[in-house]
Design a protein around this motif. Structure first.
Motif, PDB file in Angstrom:
ATOM      1  N   VAL A  39       0.835  -1.202   0.000  1.00  0.00           N
ATOM      2  CA  VAL A  39       0.000   0.000   0.000  1.00  0.00           C
ATOM      3  C   VAL A  39       0.869   1.250   0.000  1.00  0.00           C
ATOM      4  O   VAL A  39       0.575   2.225  -0.709  1.00  0.00           O
ATOM      5  N   PHE A  40       1.941   1.255   0.778  1.00  0.00           N
ATOM      6  CA  PHE A  40       2.874   2.384   0.813  1.00  0.00           C
ATOM      7  C   PHE A  40       3.353   2.744  -0.591  1.00  0.00           C
ATOM      8  O   PHE A  40       3.342   3.913  -0.991  1.00  0.00           O
ATOM      9  N   LEU A  41       3.800   1.751  -1.349  1.00  0.00           N
ATOM     10  CA  LEU A  41       4.337   2.019  -2.685  1.00  0.00           C
ATOM     11  C   LEU A  41       3.264   2.522  -3.639  1.00  0.00           C
ATOM     12  O   LEU A  41       3.535   3.350  -4.515  1.00  0.00           O
ATOM     13  N   LEU A  42       2.033   2.056  -3.459  1.00  0.00           N
ATOM     14  CA  LEU A  42       0.945   2.539  -4.309  1.00  0.00           C
ATOM     15  C   LEU A  42       0.554   3.973  -3.950  1.00  0.00           C
ATOM     16  O   LEU A  42       0.245   4.781  -4.836  1.00  0.00           O
ATOM     17  N   ILE A  43       0.579   4.299  -2.657  1.00  0.00           N
ATOM     18  CA  ILE A  43       0.365   5.699  -2.255  1.00  0.00           C
ATOM     19  C   ILE A  43       1.437   6.569  -2.881  1.00  0.00           C
ATOM     20  O   ILE A  43       1.161   7.664  -3.401  1.00  0.00           O
ATOM     21  N   ALA A  44       2.685   6.117  -2.823  1.00  0.00           N
ATOM     22  CA  ALA A  44       3.809   6.894  -3.339  1.00  0.00           C
ATOM     23  C   ALA A  44       3.720   7.130  -4.842  1.00  0.00           C
ATOM     24  O   ALA A  44       4.294   8.097  -5.359  1.00  0.00           O
ATOM     25  N   ARG A  45       2.985   6.291  -5.534  1.00  0.00           N
ATOM     26  CA  ARG A  45       2.747   6.492  -6.964  1.00  0.00           C
ATOM     27  C   ARG A  45       1.613   7.473  -7.218  1.00  0.00           C
ATOM     28  O   ARG A  45       1.347   7.843  -8.359  1.00  0.00           O
ATOM     29  N   GLY A  46       0.916   7.881  -6.139  1.00  0.00           N
ATOM     30  CA  GLY A  46      -0.162   8.849  -6.275  1.00  0.00           C
ATOM     31  C   GLY A  46      -1.532   8.241  -6.455  1.00  0.00           C
ATOM     32  O   GLY A  46      -2.492   8.951  -6.780  1.00  0.00           O
ATOM     33  N   LEU A  47      -1.673   6.930  -6.220  1.00  0.00           N
ATOM     34  CA  LEU A  47      -2.963   6.283  -6.412  1.00  0.00           C
ATOM     35  C   LEU A  47      -3.948   6.653  -5.302  1.00  0.00           C
ATOM     36  O   LEU A  47      -3.561   6.879  -4.157  1.00  0.00           O
ATOM     37  N   SER A  48      -5.228   6.681  -5.659  1.00  0.00           N
ATOM     38  CA  SER A  48      -6.301   6.939  -4.698  1.00  0.00           C
ATOM     39  C   SER A  48      -6.631   5.660  -3.945  1.00  0.00           C
ATOM     40  O   SER A  48      -6.200   4.561  -4.319  1.00  0.00           O
ATOM     41  N   ASN A  49      -7.442   5.785  -2.892  1.00  0.00           N
ATOM     42  CA  ASN A  49      -7.877   4.591  -2.162  1.00  0.00           C
ATOM     43  C   ASN A  49      -8.606   3.609  -3.067  1.00  0.00           C
ATOM     44  O   ASN A  49      -8.418   2.399  -2.973  1.00  0.00           O
ATOM     45  N   ALA A  50      -9.466   4.137  -3.950  1.00  0.00           N
ATOM     46  CA  ALA A  50     -10.208   3.263  -4.863  1.00  0.00           C
ATOM     47  C   ALA A  50      -9.257   2.536  -5.811  1.00  0.00           C
ATOM     48  O   ALA A  50      -9.428   1.333  -6.076  1.00  0.00           O
ATOM     49  N   GLU A  51      -8.261   3.234  -6.314  1.00  0.00           N
ATOM     50  CA  GLU A  51      -7.292   2.607  -7.222  1.00  0.00           C
ATOM     51  C   GLU A  51      -6.433   1.574  -6.502  1.00  0.00           C
ATOM     52  O   GLU A  51      -6.105   0.519  -7.054  1.00  0.00           O
TER      53      GLU A  51
END
Length: 222
Positions: A165-177
């Protein structure tokens, strides 16, 4: 049906005419109200303590205490408002410093009204980084740091799922994404996001992006 409380907004800018125009825009919305304006970072600190806003629109370049310094002090509070940087130029190290200090998003002063209002609402919702593409690009350009520890050492406090989840947040993804990418519910994603922030002692999704790039955790993207 219980009505949701209006989003309380403070505007900090040393140009009174600009601040007045922003206040009019905000007060025209059914779900927002401008609860005060300030013309300096020092006045902003006092005003924020007095009126307890949900969002602060923060100019960066002001006499005395500047916007970056004021942002750093505001977000240090136990339950701080969301700070949205107002800037004339997005690609500016001062913008990066404010984001790194805990600002939630950035807006250029020539942004369209719909973009301003949308960014305020997204900042309060905390489900995505408002203007994620611009924010990630600013961090990529100005983030500096050395990979003095391995990724496993840097993220040792996180579980395997939290690291994902950390790495996906760092890519700028939303909670839904993130939910779609990980096959989790959005409620579970929100829980993981809270844990990531708490365990890494970060205050915002934007700080996750800065942390990731400064610690060289983004592979080829870094």
């Amino acid at each position: 049906m219980v009505e949701r409380a209006a989003i309380r907004v403070v505007i900090v800018d040393d140009q009174p005419l600009f601040a007045a125009g922003m206040a009019m825009l905000i007060d025209a919305q059914a779900d927002m109200e401008c609860v005060g304006t300030a013309t300096s970072g020092d006045d902003a600190l006092t005003l924020v303590q007095q009126v307890q806003p949900h969002v602060v629109l923060m100019d960066l370049r002001m006499p005395g205490l500047n916007g970056f310094e004021a942002t750093e002090l505001i977000v240090a509070a136990e339950e701080p408002p969301k700070v949205i940087v107002l800037t004339t130029i997005k690609r500016d190290e001062a913008v990066y410093l404010a984001l790194r200090a805990g600002a939630t998003a950035l807006l250029t002063k020539d942004a369209l009204p719909a973009e301003v209002l949308g960014t305020i609402r997204q900042a309060v919702a905390e489900e995505r980084i408002a203007g994620a593409a611009d924010t990630v690009q600013v961090v990529q350009q100005f983030a500096r740091g050395a990979q003095t520890r391995t990724p496993d050492e840097t993220l040792a406090a996180l579980t395997a799922r939290e690291r994902e989840v950390f790495l996906l947040i760092a890519r700028g993804l939303s909670n839904a994404e993130i939910a779609e990418a990980t096959v989790l519910t959005e409620a579970t994603v929100k829980s993981h996001v809270r844990q990531v922030l708490a365990k890494l002692h970060l205050k915002s999704r934007v700080q996750v992006v800065a942390f990731a790039y400064e610690n060289r955790l983004m592979g080829d993207a870094a």
